[in-house]
Design a protein around this motif. Sequence first.
Motif, PDB file in Angstrom:
ATOM      1  N   GLN A  20      89.516  63.745  29.579  1.00 17.63           N
ATOM      2  CA  GLN A  20      89.517  62.360  29.221  1.00 17.63           C
ATOM      3  C   GLN A  20      88.264  61.704  29.582  1.00 17.63           C
ATOM      4  O   GLN A  20      87.698  62.044  30.467  1.00 17.63           O
ATOM      5  N   ASP A  21      87.920  60.744  29.438  1.00 15.47           N
ATOM      6  CA  ASP A  21      86.599  59.566  29.426  1.00 15.47           C
ATOM      7  C   ASP A  21      87.511  58.554  30.247  1.00 15.47           C
ATOM      8  O   ASP A  21      88.171  57.417  29.913  1.00 15.47           O
ATOM      9  N   ASN A  22      86.871  58.805  31.776  1.00 13.36           N
ATOM     10  CA  ASN A  22      87.117  56.770  31.523  1.00 13.36           C
ATOM     11  C   ASN A  22      86.766  55.790  32.294  1.00 13.36           C
ATOM     12  O   ASN A  22      86.789  55.031  32.764  1.00 13.36           O
ATOM     13  N   GLY A  23      85.746  55.531  31.443  1.00 10.71           N
ATOM     14  CA  GLY A  23      84.740  54.659  31.325  1.00 10.71           C
ATOM     15  C   GLY A  23      84.179  54.284  31.780  1.00 10.71           C
ATOM     16  O   GLY A  23      83.367  55.759  32.488  1.00 10.71           O
ATOM     17  N   TRP A  24      83.855  53.065  32.621  1.00 11.47           N
ATOM     18  CA  TRP A  24      82.727  53.206  33.819  1.00 11.47           C
ATOM     19  C   TRP A  24      83.310  53.374  34.762  1.00 11.47           C
ATOM     20  O   TRP A  24      83.435  51.535  35.929  1.00 11.47           O
ATOM     21  N   ASP A  25      83.993  53.955  35.289  1.00 10.07           N
ATOM     22  CA  ASP A  25      84.827  54.234  37.067  1.00 10.07           C
ATOM     23  C   ASP A  25      83.697  54.900  37.517  1.00 10.07           C
ATOM     24  O   ASP A  25      82.084  54.502  37.576  1.00 10.07           O
ATOM     25  N   ALA A  26      83.571  55.154  38.860  1.00 11.57           N
ATOM     26  CA  ALA A  26      83.036  54.790  39.811  1.00 11.57           C
ATOM     27  C   ALA A  26      81.829  56.112  40.314  1.00 11.57           C
ATOM     28  O   ALA A  26      80.372  56.013  39.711  1.00 11.57           O
ATOM     29  N   ALA A  27      81.943  57.205  39.607  1.00 14.07           N
ATOM     30  CA  ALA A  27      81.539  58.381  39.273  1.00 14.07           C
ATOM     31  C   ALA A  27      80.714  58.284  38.169  1.00 14.07           C
ATOM     32  O   ALA A  27      79.357  58.388  38.103  1.00 14.07           O
ATOM     33  N   ARG A  28      81.518  57.012  36.961  1.00 17.84           N
ATOM     34  CA  ARG A  28      79.905  57.261  35.918  1.00 17.84           C
ATOM     35  C   ARG A  28      78.814  56.175  36.500  1.00 17.84           C
ATOM     36  O   ARG A  28      77.895  56.271  35.977  1.00 17.84           O
TER      37      ARG A  28
END
Length: 75
Positions: A20-28
Amino acid sequence: MGVEYKVAAFTPKVAGCGAQDNGWDAARCTQFQEFLNEHAQDGWRFHSNEYREVTVKGCSGGKGAWLVCVFEKTT
């Protein structure tokens, strides 16, 4: 004095097929920060960016987008 440009695509690390792509979360955001700092260490300054659609191979294919960034350096 001139200006040299460099184009590089930011391709975030993902877990693999079906992830699943979490979008621009902290990791990204951290991955993007590392990408920018890697180029900055070599004297490149971030100039601009835009998304480019790409066809994804593997994992049943499909379409996605890469963040293409332009960097500049005074020569």
